[in-house]
Write a protein that holds these residues in place. Structure first.
Motif, PDB file in Angstrom:
ATOM      1  N   GLU A 228      44.969  42.247  55.538  1.00 15.88           N
ATOM      2  CA  GLU A 228      43.676  41.942  55.917  1.00 15.88           C
ATOM      3  C   GLU A 228      42.745  43.004  56.229  1.00 15.88           C
ATOM      4  O   GLU A 228      41.778  43.541  55.858  1.00 15.88           O
ATOM      5  CB  GLU A 228      43.404  40.818  57.040  1.00 15.88           C
ATOM      6  CG  GLU A 228      42.120  40.173  56.843  1.00 15.88           C
ATOM      7  CD  GLU A 228      42.063  39.420  58.219  1.00 15.88           C
ATOM      8  OE1 GLU A 228      40.896  38.935  58.640  1.00 15.88           O
ATOM      9  OE2 GLU A 228      43.191  38.940  58.627  1.00 15.88           O
ATOM     10  N   THR A 229      43.510  43.882  57.402  1.00 10.91           N
ATOM     11  CA  THR A 229      42.823  44.831  57.889  1.00 10.91           C
ATOM     12  C   THR A 229      42.593  46.024  56.986  1.00 10.91           C
ATOM     13  O   THR A 229      41.422  46.789  56.819  1.00 10.91           O
ATOM     14  CB  THR A 229      43.549  45.537  59.183  1.00 10.91           C
ATOM     15  OG1 THR A 229      43.690  44.305  59.954  1.00 10.91           O
ATOM     16  CG2 THR A 229      42.734  46.560  60.167  1.00 10.91           C
ATOM     17  N   ASN A 230      43.760  46.495  56.104  1.00 11.69           N
ATOM     18  CA  ASN A 230      43.548  47.411  55.187  1.00 11.69           C
ATOM     19  C   ASN A 230      42.544  47.345  54.195  1.00 11.69           C
ATOM     20  O   ASN A 230      41.975  48.376  53.780  1.00 11.69           O
ATOM     21  CB  ASN A 230      44.927  47.718  54.286  1.00 11.69           C
ATOM     22  CG  ASN A 230      45.928  48.454  55.100  1.00 11.69           C
ATOM     23  OD1 ASN A 230      45.396  49.306  56.262  1.00 11.69           O
ATOM     24  ND2 ASN A 230      46.911  48.680  54.834  1.00 11.69           N
ATOM     25  N   ARG A 231      42.192  46.180  53.927  1.00  9.65           N
ATOM     26  CA  ARG A 231      40.998  45.790  52.935  1.00  9.65           C
ATOM     27  C   ARG A 231      39.472  46.318  53.331  1.00  9.65           C
ATOM     28  O   ARG A 231      38.761  46.711  52.718  1.00  9.65           O
ATOM     29  CB  ARG A 231      40.707  44.483  52.395  1.00  9.65           C
ATOM     30  CG  ARG A 231      42.223  43.793  51.505  1.00  9.65           C
ATOM     31  CD  ARG A 231      41.901  42.571  50.959  1.00  9.65           C
ATOM     32  NE  ARG A 231      41.646  41.531  52.014  1.00  9.65           N
ATOM     33  CZ  ARG A 231      42.930  40.825  52.149  1.00  9.65           C
ATOM     34  NH1 ARG A 231      44.165  41.246  51.553  1.00  9.65           N
ATOM     35  NH2 ARG A 231      42.747  39.949  52.865  1.00  9.65           N
ATOM     36  N   MET A 232      39.365  46.133  54.692  1.00  8.78           N
ATOM     37  CA  MET A 232      38.246  46.570  55.317  1.00  8.78           C
ATOM     38  C   MET A 232      38.078  47.961  55.824  1.00  8.78           C
ATOM     39  O   MET A 232      36.925  48.361  56.183  1.00  8.78           O
ATOM     40  CB  MET A 232      37.731  45.631  56.293  1.00  8.78           C
ATOM     41  CG  MET A 232      38.819  45.377  57.433  1.00  8.78           C
ATOM     42  SD  MET A 232      38.692  46.749  58.851  1.00  8.78           S
ATOM     43  CE  MET A 232      37.171  46.321  59.626  1.00  8.78           C
ATOM     44  N   LEU A 233      39.104  48.593  55.836  1.00 12.18           N
ATOM     45  CA  LEU A 233      39.028  50.140  56.126  1.00 12.18           C
ATOM     46  C   LEU A 233      38.448  50.880  55.270  1.00 12.18           C
ATOM     47  O   LEU A 233      38.686  50.723  54.051  1.00 12.18           O
ATOM     48  CB  LEU A 233      40.740  50.702  56.572  1.00 12.18           C
ATOM     49  CG  LEU A 233      41.108  49.916  57.849  1.00 12.18           C
ATOM     50  CD1 LEU A 233      42.737  50.197  58.120  1.00 12.18           C
ATOM     51  CD2 LEU A 233      40.361  50.170  59.121  1.00 12.18           C
ATOM     52  N   PRO A 234      37.916  51.921  55.685  1.00 18.57           N
ATOM     53  CA  PRO A 234      37.418  53.090  54.818  1.00 18.57           C
ATOM     54  C   PRO A 234      38.481  53.758  53.845  1.00 18.57           C
ATOM     55  O   PRO A 234      39.477  53.921  54.425  1.00 18.57           O
ATOM     56  CB  PRO A 234      36.412  53.648  55.642  1.00 18.57           C
ATOM     57  CG  PRO A 234      37.126  53.629  56.921  1.00 18.57           C
ATOM     58  CD  PRO A 234      37.668  52.373  56.948  1.00 18.57           C
ATOM     59  N   GLU A 235      37.972  54.449  52.780  1.00 14.14           N
ATOM     60  CA  GLU A 235      38.975  55.211  52.090  1.00 14.14           C
ATOM     61  C   GLU A 235      39.620  56.400  53.163  1.00 14.14           C
ATOM     62  O   GLU A 235      38.831  57.039  54.020  1.00 14.14           O
ATOM     63  CB  GLU A 235      38.196  56.008  50.976  1.00 14.14           C
ATOM     64  CG  GLU A 235      38.915  56.837  49.953  1.00 14.14           C
ATOM     65  CD  GLU A 235      38.442  57.355  49.014  1.00 14.14           C
ATOM     66  OE1 GLU A 235      38.874  58.177  48.077  1.00 14.14           O
ATOM     67  OE2 GLU A 235      37.252  57.073  48.971  1.00 14.14           O
ATOM     68  N   GLY A 236      40.617  56.608  53.012  1.00 12.98           N
ATOM     69  CA  GLY A 236      41.456  57.683  53.893  1.00 12.98           C
ATOM     70  C   GLY A 236      41.776  57.277  55.175  1.00 12.98           C
ATOM     71  O   GLY A 236      42.741  57.968  55.915  1.00 12.98           O
ATOM     72  N   VAL A 237      41.727  55.876  55.456  1.00 13.70           N
ATOM     73  CA  VAL A 237      42.194  55.326  56.582  1.00 13.70           C
ATOM     74  C   VAL A 237      43.096  54.033  56.315  1.00 13.70           C
ATOM     75  O   VAL A 237      42.501  53.158  55.573  1.00 13.70           O
ATOM     76  CB  VAL A 237      41.157  55.003  57.579  1.00 13.70           C
ATOM     77  CG1 VAL A 237      41.541  54.320  58.963  1.00 13.70           C
ATOM     78  CG2 VAL A 237      40.251  56.116  57.973  1.00 13.70           C
ATOM     79  N   LYS A 238      44.177  53.790  56.733  1.00 12.22           N
ATOM     80  CA  LYS A 238      45.331  52.778  56.722  1.00 12.22           C
ATOM     81  C   LYS A 238      45.985  52.504  57.834  1.00 12.22           C
ATOM     82  O   LYS A 238      46.143  53.299  58.780  1.00 12.22           O
ATOM     83  CB  LYS A 238      45.950  53.142  55.466  1.00 12.22           C
ATOM     84  CG  LYS A 238      45.563  53.275  54.132  1.00 12.22           C
ATOM     85  CD  LYS A 238      45.012  52.095  53.772  1.00 12.22           C
ATOM     86  CE  LYS A 238      44.191  52.198  52.203  1.00 12.22           C
ATOM     87  NZ  LYS A 238      43.385  50.993  51.876  1.00 12.22           N
ATOM     88  N   LEU A 239      46.360  51.143  58.130  1.00 11.51           N
ATOM     89  CA  LEU A 239      47.572  50.933  59.286  1.00 11.51           C
ATOM     90  C   LEU A 239      48.516  51.330  58.883  1.00 11.51           C
ATOM     91  O   LEU A 239      49.021  51.415  57.729  1.00 11.51           O
ATOM     92  CB  LEU A 239      47.437  49.317  59.208  1.00 11.51           C
ATOM     93  CG  LEU A 239      46.252  48.474  59.753  1.00 11.51           C
ATOM     94  CD1 LEU A 239      46.695  47.239  60.005  1.00 11.51           C
ATOM     95  CD2 LEU A 239      45.509  49.134  61.021  1.00 11.51           C
ATOM     96  N   ALA A 240      49.041  52.211  59.869  1.00 10.07           N
ATOM     97  CA  ALA A 240      50.548  52.688  59.776  1.00 10.07           C
ATOM     98  C   ALA A 240      51.703  51.377  59.673  1.00 10.07           C
ATOM     99  O   ALA A 240      51.313  50.101  60.182  1.00 10.07           O
ATOM    100  CB  ALA A 240      51.201  53.600  60.773  1.00 10.07           C
ATOM    101  N   TYR A 241      52.792  51.482  59.235  1.00 12.40           N
ATOM    102  CA  TYR A 241      53.864  50.387  59.463  1.00 12.40           C
ATOM    103  C   TYR A 241      55.154  50.833  59.634  1.00 12.40           C
ATOM    104  O   TYR A 241      55.578  52.040  59.638  1.00 12.40           O
ATOM    105  CB  TYR A 241      53.781  49.539  58.082  1.00 12.40           C
ATOM    106  CG  TYR A 241      54.227  50.610  56.854  1.00 12.40           C
ATOM    107  CD1 TYR A 241      55.318  50.930  56.297  1.00 12.40           C
ATOM    108  CD2 TYR A 241      53.085  51.166  56.000  1.00 12.40           C
ATOM    109  CE1 TYR A 241      55.723  51.710  55.337  1.00 12.40           C
ATOM    110  CE2 TYR A 241      53.222  51.788  55.076  1.00 12.40           C
ATOM    111  CZ  TYR A 241      54.700  52.107  54.625  1.00 12.40           C
ATOM    112  OH  TYR A 241      54.815  52.892  53.514  1.00 12.40           O
ATOM    113  N   ASP A 242      55.984  50.039  60.247  1.00 14.90           N
ATOM    114  CA  ASP A 242      57.406  50.336  60.505  1.00 14.90           C
ATOM    115  C   ASP A 242      58.273  51.133  59.468  1.00 14.90           C
ATOM    116  O   ASP A 242      58.153  50.527  58.522  1.00 14.90           O
ATOM    117  CB  ASP A 242      58.368  49.178  61.134  1.00 14.90           C
ATOM    118  CG  ASP A 242      57.712  48.750  62.479  1.00 14.90           C
ATOM    119  OD1 ASP A 242      56.709  49.217  62.770  1.00 14.90           O
ATOM    120  OD2 ASP A 242      58.599  48.476  63.421  1.00 14.90           O
TER     121      ASP A 242
END
Length: 250
Positions: A228-242
Motif C-alpha cells: 500500500e505504501t509503495n503504491r503512493m510513493l514517488p518514483e525513485g523512493v520505495k520501502l526497504a525490506y528484510d
C-alpha cells in the motif's frame, strides 16, 4: 518495536505479505579486499543473531553504531562466536561509536568491557571512538551527523551509499556530505508526526533535496503496509525490506 508488534492485530501485523515482517534495522556490507571477504555491520539490534543466521554470517571485521538505543545495541553479545574467529587472526573486533554510546555500552556490557572482567568467553571486541572518517580494509566510512529528537546521532556514508536511521532532522552541514549518492537508506517511521522520527513525507522531501538516484525507507512502524505504501510513493523512493540487497560502489 519490530513488525508484527507485540500485542497488535492490525492489518500490517497480521499481513501474509513477507515484506510486512520486519526485524529491527541493521546493515551488513560485504566486499573483497586483501584476498578475502571483508564484513562490516552497522548496529547490532535485538534481532542481530537471527539476521546473522539468515545471511550466513561467519565473521565481522568491524561494527559501527549509530547510537545507544536498545533497538540498535542489544545484540552486541551475539558477536561473541564471530569475535573468536577474528581474534585468532590477530585481534578483537573494533566497535566504532560516539563517546556517549561507548559510555552506555560499557555500562550495559560491564562483564565484557570492565578492566576487571574475567568472563572467559566474553566477546573479543574493542570500543573505539568514532572519527569523522574511518577506513576499514580499503573502504572509508564517513560519519554523517543527524538529529534523533534532541540527540545528535551518527549516520554513515560509504562510497555511493548513505545510511541514516532514526532521523528527525538533518543539520545543514550534513547535506554537503550526501552529494552524489546512488543509494540513500533513510528512516521513515509512519505518516503521523513523531517527536524523534521522520515521517514518510519528510523523508521523501530530504531524498529530493539530496538527489539520490534511489531512496529506500527503513525503520518502518506497523502503520505502513509494504504494498500500500509503495503504491503512493514517488518514483525513485520505495520501502526497504528484510533481506534486501544493494550493489554499493565503495
Amino acid at each position: 518495536m519490530g513488525v508484527p508488534t507485540l500485542g497488535c492485530d492490525c492489518a500490517v501485523c497480521t499481513s501474509a505479505d513477507p515484506h510486512d515482517r520486519r526485524l529491527r534495522p541493521s546493515v551488513l556490507l560485504r566486499w573483497q579486499a586483501g584476498g578475502r571477504e571483508r564484513v562490516v555491520v552497522i548496529d547490532t539490534g535485538p534481532d542481530f543473531r537471527e539476521q546473522a543466521l539468515r545471511n550466513r554470517l561467519t565473521r565481522v571485521d568491524a561494527v559501527f553504531y549509530t547510537h545507544a538505543h536498545a533497538d540498535h545495541i542489544l545484540g552486541l553479545d551475539d558477536l561473541r562466536p564471530l569475535s573468536f574467529t577474528v581474534a585468532r587472526e590477530g585481534g578483537p573486533i573494533p566497535l566504532y561509536a560516539s563517546l556517549e554510546t561507548i559510555a552506555v555500552l560499557e555500562r550495559i556490557y560491564e562483564y565484557t568491557f570492565s578492566p576487571q572482567a574475567t568472563y572467559p568467553t566474553r566477546a573479543r571486541v574493542q570500543l573505539e571512538p568514532l572519527a569523522e572518517s574511518t577506513p576499514v580494509h580499503g573502504a572509508d566510512f564517513l560519519r554523517v551527523p543527524v538529529m534523533h529528537g534532541e540527540m545528535e546521532i551518527a549516520g554513515f556514508r560509504f562510497g555511493d551509499t548513505a545510511y541514516l536511521t532514526d532521523v528527525s532532522g538533518i543539520p545543514e552541514q550534513s547535506f554537503a556530505l550526501l552529494e552524489g549518492l546512488n543509494n540513500l537508506v533513510i528512516s521513515a517511521l509512519r505518516h503521523k508526526p513523531h517527536p524523534n522520527h521522520a515521517t514518510v513525507q519528510q523523508a521523501v522531501a530530504w531524498s529530493r533535496r539530496i538527489g539520490a538516484k534511489q531512496t529506500w525507507l527503513t525503520h518502518i512502524a506497523h502503520e505502513l503496509g509494504h504494498e500500500e505504501t509503495n503504491r503512493m510513493l514517488p518514483e525513485g523512493v520505495k520501502l526497504a525490506y528484510d533481506g534486501q540487497s544493494l550493489i554499493v560502489k565503495l
